[in-house]
Design a protein around this motif. Sequence first.
Motif, PDB file in Angstrom:
ATOM      1  N   SER A 232      49.614  36.895  15.003  1.00 12.64           N
ATOM      2  CA  SER A 232      50.189  37.726  16.063  1.00 12.64           C
ATOM      3  C   SER A 232      49.086  38.152  17.016  1.00 12.64           C
ATOM      4  O   SER A 232      47.919  38.264  16.634  1.00 12.64           O
ATOM      5  N   SER A 233      49.470  38.374  18.257  1.00 14.15           N
ATOM      6  CA  SER A 233      48.510  38.882  19.242  1.00 14.15           C
ATOM      7  C   SER A 233      49.250  39.652  20.323  1.00 14.15           C
ATOM      8  O   SER A 233      50.399  39.359  20.641  1.00 14.15           O
ATOM      9  N   LEU A 234      48.581  40.642  20.848  1.00 16.98           N
ATOM     10  CA  LEU A 234      49.069  41.458  21.958  1.00 16.98           C
ATOM     11  C   LEU A 234      47.888  41.732  22.867  1.00 16.98           C
ATOM     12  O   LEU A 234      46.804  42.093  22.386  1.00 16.98           O
ATOM     13  N   ALA A 235      48.072  41.534  24.157  1.00 21.31           N
ATOM     14  CA  ALA A 235      47.004  41.817  25.114  1.00 21.31           C
ATOM     15  C   ALA A 235      47.555  42.663  26.251  1.00 21.31           C
ATOM     16  O   ALA A 235      48.602  42.350  26.818  1.00 21.31           O
ATOM     17  N   ILE A 236      46.859  43.743  26.559  1.00 22.47           N
ATOM     18  CA  ILE A 236      47.220  44.630  27.671  1.00 22.47           C
ATOM     19  C   ILE A 236      45.976  44.768  28.552  1.00 22.47           C
ATOM     20  O   ILE A 236      44.953  45.283  28.106  1.00 22.47           O
ATOM     21  N   THR A 237      46.085  44.266  29.773  1.00 24.97           N
ATOM     22  CA  THR A 237      44.931  44.271  30.673  1.00 24.97           C
ATOM     23  C   THR A 237      45.332  44.878  32.006  1.00 24.97           C
ATOM     24  O   THR A 237      46.419  44.601  32.527  1.00 24.97           O
ATOM     25  N   ILE A 238      44.443  45.689  32.553  1.00 28.75           N
ATOM     26  CA  ILE A 238      44.710  46.317  33.845  1.00 28.75           C
ATOM     27  C   ILE A 238      43.492  46.135  34.738  1.00 28.75           C
ATOM     28  O   ILE A 238      42.345  46.310  34.318  1.00 28.75           O
ATOM     29  N   TYR A 239      43.736  45.690  35.973  1.00 25.86           N
ATOM     30  CA  TYR A 239      42.694  45.446  36.965  1.00 25.86           C
ATOM     31  C   TYR A 239      42.889  46.441  38.105  1.00 25.86           C
ATOM     32  O   TYR A 239      43.969  46.514  38.685  1.00 25.86           O
ATOM     33  N   LEU A 240      41.842  47.177  38.458  1.00 25.79           N
ATOM     34  CA  LEU A 240      41.942  48.240  39.455  1.00 25.79           C
ATOM     35  C   LEU A 240      40.851  48.118  40.504  1.00 25.79           C
ATOM     36  O   LEU A 240      39.668  47.944  40.176  1.00 25.79           O
ATOM     37  N   GLU A 241      41.241  48.209  41.775  1.00 23.43           N
ATOM     38  CA  GLU A 241      40.247  48.256  42.861  1.00 23.43           C
ATOM     39  C   GLU A 241      39.308  49.440  42.651  1.00 23.43           C
ATOM     40  O   GLU A 241      39.746  50.541  42.293  1.00 23.43           O
ATOM     41  N   ASP A 242      38.017  49.233  42.898  1.00 24.25           N
ATOM     42  CA  ASP A 242      37.064  50.331  42.751  1.00 24.25           C
ATOM     43  C   ASP A 242      37.242  51.387  43.831  1.00 24.25           C
ATOM     44  O   ASP A 242      36.879  52.547  43.653  1.00 24.25           O
ATOM     45  N   ALA A 243      37.791  50.992  44.954  1.00 31.48           N
ATOM     46  CA  ALA A 243      38.137  51.900  46.054  1.00 31.48           C
ATOM     47  C   ALA A 243      39.127  51.142  46.927  1.00 31.48           C
ATOM     48  O   ALA A 243      39.212  49.912  46.848  1.00 31.48           O
ATOM     49  N   PRO A 244      39.902  51.838  47.761  1.00 30.48           N
ATOM     50  CA  PRO A 244      40.842  51.118  48.627  1.00 30.48           C
ATOM     51  C   PRO A 244      40.132  50.068  49.471  1.00 30.48           C
ATOM     52  O   PRO A 244      39.202  50.375  50.219  1.00 30.48           O
ATOM     53  N   GLY A 245      40.532  48.810  49.328  1.00 29.73           N
ATOM     54  CA  GLY A 245      39.927  47.729  50.096  1.00 29.73           C
ATOM     55  C   GLY A 245      38.523  47.349  49.665  1.00 29.73           C
ATOM     56  O   GLY A 245      37.825  46.628  50.387  1.00 29.73           O
TER      57      GLY A 245
END
Length: 403
Positions: A232-245
Amino acid sequence: MTQKIVLICFVCLMGALGVAGATESPATALPAVFDRLEAMVVTHEGRPDAQDLDVLLTFLEEKHTPATVWEESRDKKGTGVGVTFAIPVSFSRFTQYMYNPELPVSAVVPGVVRLVREVDGDEDHKGAYATFRSEAGGRAAPLLVRNRHIMEITPDDTSGAYYGYDQNELTLLSLWRGRRFILTVSHQVAPSEVGKKGYPVTTRDGGTIYCYSGKKGLTKRGLGWVDSYIYSSLAITIYLEDAPGAGSLTALSCKWLNAGWMGKNMVRSHHISSGINRFARHLARFLTAPNVPEPSALVALARRLNAGDEAALKGVLTSQLGALVDPHEKNAAMMDRSYVERLDHGELVAGILSNYMTSLLAGGDVFFLNRLMAGIGTEASLLTGPVTLSPPRTAAGDVPVLN
């Protein structure tokens, strides 16, 4: 609004967990958030809650320095690890490569993913991903996409085995405090195919490609007999801009893995963190390489290969292997004509594209690489700008070598 303000206040107190009377911090709230996200991808129902996203993004913001930032181990989930890492390009550049259904992820991280076969997706998912890639993507209403695919990874660094497995995926694009982010949740549908032996082969230009033997077992000494599985495997990844633009992103990848043999989980936390960091290194290398083709050019190449018949594809892959691999190199003898003949259409396309990008990233001559593709459609440069090439060298045995 009041609840959101209170939550933000709690987030500010996260660094002082020892303070008496402190209310639940984002770190403490994470397991419940993860459980709810997992349920959404398993049941194909629901959308991520704004408060849950706030917990995740706040945790990421406070743990932005690349490191292993979270660990847990639960019987039903296996070993869980969270790692943060940096992505040194803009949000738009990142999404143009990573969120285009026509551009195989194996072209972007050829040292990590062998191939992906799509099983099912929303009818409009290609249009949705086009919004992901647009400059205004994420600046309007949140966008949710669901799909299902079969993933096959490259041989594991620890065991030497490669695995294929079916997984459901949920992807969300939205905006948080003026900054765009993407959340992906992937859940393995059933135990993987049995692990098969995979062997690294060093190319003449210093890259690494893999031989996929089709034989079950591990390459680790003494364990060649093992029937191993990813249970079994589960992956939760979130990518966020360091600042707007901004021209960079920060990512948090949390993964749970239960894998081994005879029903036992052999995974340790360092195995997972090593795998996430491996992905991060390969991705950063691709995104910052000066000679990487533009997304549109890579899509055109992928289309060309997908449209090719198997005989032509086998000819191209055979030519690639003959040019790229020294026959005296370790494991090279296994990648002969009979090896190529065993591959199906999807494996041929993935192999050609992976070899092309691996060599290009290692400094290979793009014009020579394109000539190896002559059996598929028309020949054209895949670069949008000039590339500086080293003087050609002559290989032993009259086999051309890449620069």
